[in-house]
Design an enzyme around this catalytic site. Structure first.
Site, PDB file in Angstrom:
ATOM      1  N   CYS A 167      70.007  42.862  69.180  1.00  0.00           N
ATOM      2  CA  CYS A 167      68.667  42.273  69.092  1.00  0.00           C
ATOM      3  C   CYS A 167      68.524  41.212  68.012  1.00  0.00           C
ATOM      4  O   CYS A 167      67.453  40.630  67.863  1.00  0.00           O
ATOM      5  CB  CYS A 167      67.638  43.380  68.879  1.00  0.00           C
ATOM      6  SG  CYS A 167      67.672  44.616  70.189  1.00  0.00           S
ATOM      7  N   HIS A 307      60.739  41.592  62.529  1.00  0.00           N
ATOM      8  CA  HIS A 307      61.370  42.125  63.741  1.00  0.00           C
ATOM      9  C   HIS A 307      60.384  43.055  64.441  1.00  0.00           C
ATOM     10  O   HIS A 307      60.228  42.992  65.655  1.00  0.00           O
ATOM     11  CB  HIS A 307      62.647  42.860  63.363  1.00  0.00           C
ATOM     12  CG  HIS A 307      63.517  43.211  64.518  1.00  0.00           C
ATOM     13  ND1 HIS A 307      63.986  42.272  65.401  1.00  0.00           N
ATOM     14  CD2 HIS A 307      64.003  44.413  64.951  1.00  0.00           C
ATOM     15  CE1 HIS A 307      64.731  42.866  66.330  1.00  0.00           C
ATOM     16  NE2 HIS A 307      64.749  44.156  66.084  1.00  0.00           N
ATOM     17  N   GLU A 318      61.754  48.232  57.713  1.00  0.00           N
ATOM     18  CA  GLU A 318      61.648  46.788  57.529  1.00  0.00           C
ATOM     19  C   GLU A 318      60.505  46.431  56.581  1.00  0.00           C
ATOM     20  O   GLU A 318      60.672  45.606  55.673  1.00  0.00           O
ATOM     21  CB  GLU A 318      61.442  46.095  58.873  1.00  0.00           C
ATOM     22  CG  GLU A 318      61.399  44.575  58.747  1.00  0.00           C
ATOM     23  CD  GLU A 318      61.183  43.866  60.073  1.00  0.00           C
ATOM     24  OE1 GLU A 318      61.454  42.650  60.128  1.00  0.00           O
ATOM     25  OE2 GLU A 318      60.748  44.517  61.048  1.00  0.00           O
ATOM     26  N   LYS A 336      55.703  40.901  69.063  1.00  0.00           N
ATOM     27  CA  LYS A 336      56.318  41.574  70.219  1.00  0.00           C
ATOM     28  C   LYS A 336      55.320  42.258  71.141  1.00  0.00           C
ATOM     29  O   LYS A 336      55.636  42.505  72.311  1.00  0.00           O
ATOM     30  CB  LYS A 336      57.371  42.577  69.733  1.00  0.00           C
ATOM     31  CG  LYS A 336      58.673  41.925  69.285  1.00  0.00           C
ATOM     32  CD  LYS A 336      59.739  42.939  68.957  1.00  0.00           C
ATOM     33  CE  LYS A 336      61.084  42.278  68.685  1.00  0.00           C
ATOM     34  NZ  LYS A 336      61.097  41.470  67.455  1.00  0.00           N
ATOM     35  N   HIS A 341      59.757  43.261  73.677  1.00  0.00           N
ATOM     36  CA  HIS A 341      60.985  43.136  72.888  1.00  0.00           C
ATOM     37  C   HIS A 341      62.021  42.504  73.799  1.00  0.00           C
ATOM     38  O   HIS A 341      62.599  43.160  74.665  1.00  0.00           O
ATOM     39  CB  HIS A 341      61.440  44.498  72.383  1.00  0.00           C
ATOM     40  CG  HIS A 341      62.590  44.420  71.428  1.00  0.00           C
ATOM     41  ND1 HIS A 341      63.177  43.232  71.050  1.00  0.00           N
ATOM     42  CD2 HIS A 341      63.284  45.391  70.755  1.00  0.00           C
ATOM     43  CE1 HIS A 341      64.156  43.460  70.207  1.00  0.00           C
ATOM     44  NE2 HIS A 341      64.237  44.759  70.007  1.00  0.00           N
ATOM     45  N   PHE A 400      71.070  46.718  67.124  1.00  0.00           N
ATOM     46  CA  PHE A 400      71.912  47.906  67.251  1.00  0.00           C
ATOM     47  C   PHE A 400      73.307  47.591  66.705  1.00  0.00           C
ATOM     48  O   PHE A 400      73.821  46.490  66.876  1.00  0.00           O
ATOM     49  CB  PHE A 400      72.038  48.327  68.709  1.00  0.00           C
ATOM     50  CG  PHE A 400      70.830  49.040  69.263  1.00  0.00           C
ATOM     51  CD1 PHE A 400      69.772  49.408  68.459  1.00  0.00           C
ATOM     52  CD2 PHE A 400      70.765  49.354  70.615  1.00  0.00           C
ATOM     53  CE1 PHE A 400      68.668  50.078  68.982  1.00  0.00           C
ATOM     54  CE2 PHE A 400      69.666  50.013  71.154  1.00  0.00           C
ATOM     55  CZ  PHE A 400      68.616  50.370  70.331  1.00  0.00           C
TER      56      PHE A 400
END
Length: 411
Positions: A167, A307, A318, A336, A341, A400
């Site tokens: 991502c 993110h 985060e 998002k 996403h 990931f």
């Protein structure tokens, strides 16, 4: 000790986007800043028996834009990349008939490549045997097919690279383009991300991981970054590409410069296949590296496009890291909830939105944020877009496998 390089500012001269929020940069920006609820998220028939049976899709039939013959040579993620690239090139005022294509690089990130076509061919083989599998499976599904499709469509003959860091792919692609321009390898780079993960197999796996929201009764409200009731992300498709140029190249052709990519940093958690470093040390290293590369301090940063995926753990990690590194003065948002996403495309789309935020001096709200999580220690913009004066912004991404990346953008 090695001396740090002088900051290098790549000029952003063009933007292109295809998202569930709109086809085109202007349409996407309008939705993200002016609408209160996403319109591009809906139940999908092929996902009907899954805990998460909905996703964000772009309202775009590429047949008319690309033609049937060309369309058949690409998976949908490559089609979205080509459409976004064409918009970005037009926005930059570049003429592909007269440019030196050997000095044009293309760097496009994707987490899953042509997974939609792969799914279709798996179904065909299971139902009718191996002879029904298309010979185009390999060239259409590999991650580099978006970059190669854009190169062929535009006549870009410089370095062509594909980035696959889950991502964070789109953000790493932009950082890689920044480095290519800094090194003088090219004069122009078309960079960002593309993804179309309309895949029953992929969504089923995400459900098994318990990474996605299961708010089937109200898909439009499912993605809610930083909200106390968040329960997972919602997958989306899209593409976001930027035209970056060496500053002297943009100046020579008198191109309007929309913003600058000034710094880039990346890191690996080396922690787990899915979960991020619980202390946020990896993304902190990436952000601090980007800030050092750009020559900026925490106090210079006025906005962060986070993110912010709407997962319980990641949002908190985060946000805590952002407070530790930047403080509490910067206005933070996650877009998002309006785009979904988009996995490997997210960094490209969100970097483009950050450019627009710098241009318009306007921070998009975090949609669906109804009850702020009291543990989130930074100021999240919500309910409506907020005017603000800032010259420096940050885009952060996590993927990931522990792939972290950050960009510093300036006016």
């Amino acid at each position: 000790m090695t001396a740090r390089r002088q900051p290098f500012s790549a000029a952003v001269t063009g933007l292109g986007m295809v998202t569930a929020a709109g086809v085109g940069a202007k349409a996407t920006w309008h939705t993200v800043t002016q609408e209160t609820s996403p319109g591009g998220v809906a139940h999908q028939e092929e996902l009907a028996d899954l805990p998460c049976d909905f996703m964000y899709t772009a309202d775009l039939d590429t047949t008319e834009l690309l033609g049937v013959a060309t369309q058949r040579l690409m998976d949908r993620f490559s089609q979205l990349a080509v459409v976004a690239a064409r918009e970005a090139i037009a926005d930059a005022g570049l003429d592909t008939d007269t440019w030196d294509g050997s000095r044009v690089a293309v760097v496009i990130g994707s987490a899953h490549g042509g997974v939609a076509f792969y799914d279709q061919q798996h179904v065909a083989m299971a139902a009718r045997g191996a002879r029904r599998v298309s010979p185009k499976l390999a060239p259409l599904t590999v991650v580099n097919s978006a970059a190669s499709s854009v190169c062929m469509d535009l006549g870009a003959r410089g370095p062509s690279l594909a980035v696959a860091t889950a991502c964070s792919s789109g953000t790493v692609a932009l950082g890689t383009a920044h480095q290519l321009l800094r090194a003088g390898v090219c004069d122009i780079a078309i960079a960002g991300g593309a993804e179309s993960p309309i895949s029953r197999l992929l969504i089923a796996s995400a459900c098994q991981m318990k990474a996605v929201s299961t708010r089937r009764e109200n898909p439009a409200a499912a993605c809610r970054p930083f909200d106390a009731g968040r329960d997972g992300f919602v997958v989306g498709e899209g593409a976001g590409l930027l035209v970056l140029e060496r500053p002297e190249h943009a100046a020579a052709r008198r191109a309007p410069v929309r913003a600058h990519v000034r710094g880039y940093g990346a890191s690996s958690d080396a922690y787990a296949a899915v979960a991020p470093d619980p202390d946020g040390n990896g993304i902190e290293r990436a952000l601090r590296s980007a800030m050092a590369d750009a020559g900026v301090q925490a106090g210079d940063i006025g906005h962060v496009n986070a993110h912010g995926t709407s997962t319980v753990v990641n949002d908190l990690i985060e946000a805590t890291m952002l407070r530790r590194v930047i403080g509490d003065h910067a206005l933070v948002t996650s877009t998002k909830a309006m785009t979904g996403h988009t996995l490997g495309a997210a960094g490209g789309i969100e970097a483009a939105l950050t450019v627009l935020a710098l241009e318009e001096q306007l921070v998009p709200p975090t949609a669906n944020l109804e009850v702020p999580d009291p543990q989130i220690p930074v100021e999240i913009v919500r309910q409506e877009a907020r005017p603000a004066a800032f010259d420096c912004a940050v885009k952060t991404s996590l993927g990931f496998g522990g792939h972290n990346a950050a960009l510093v953008l300036t006016r």
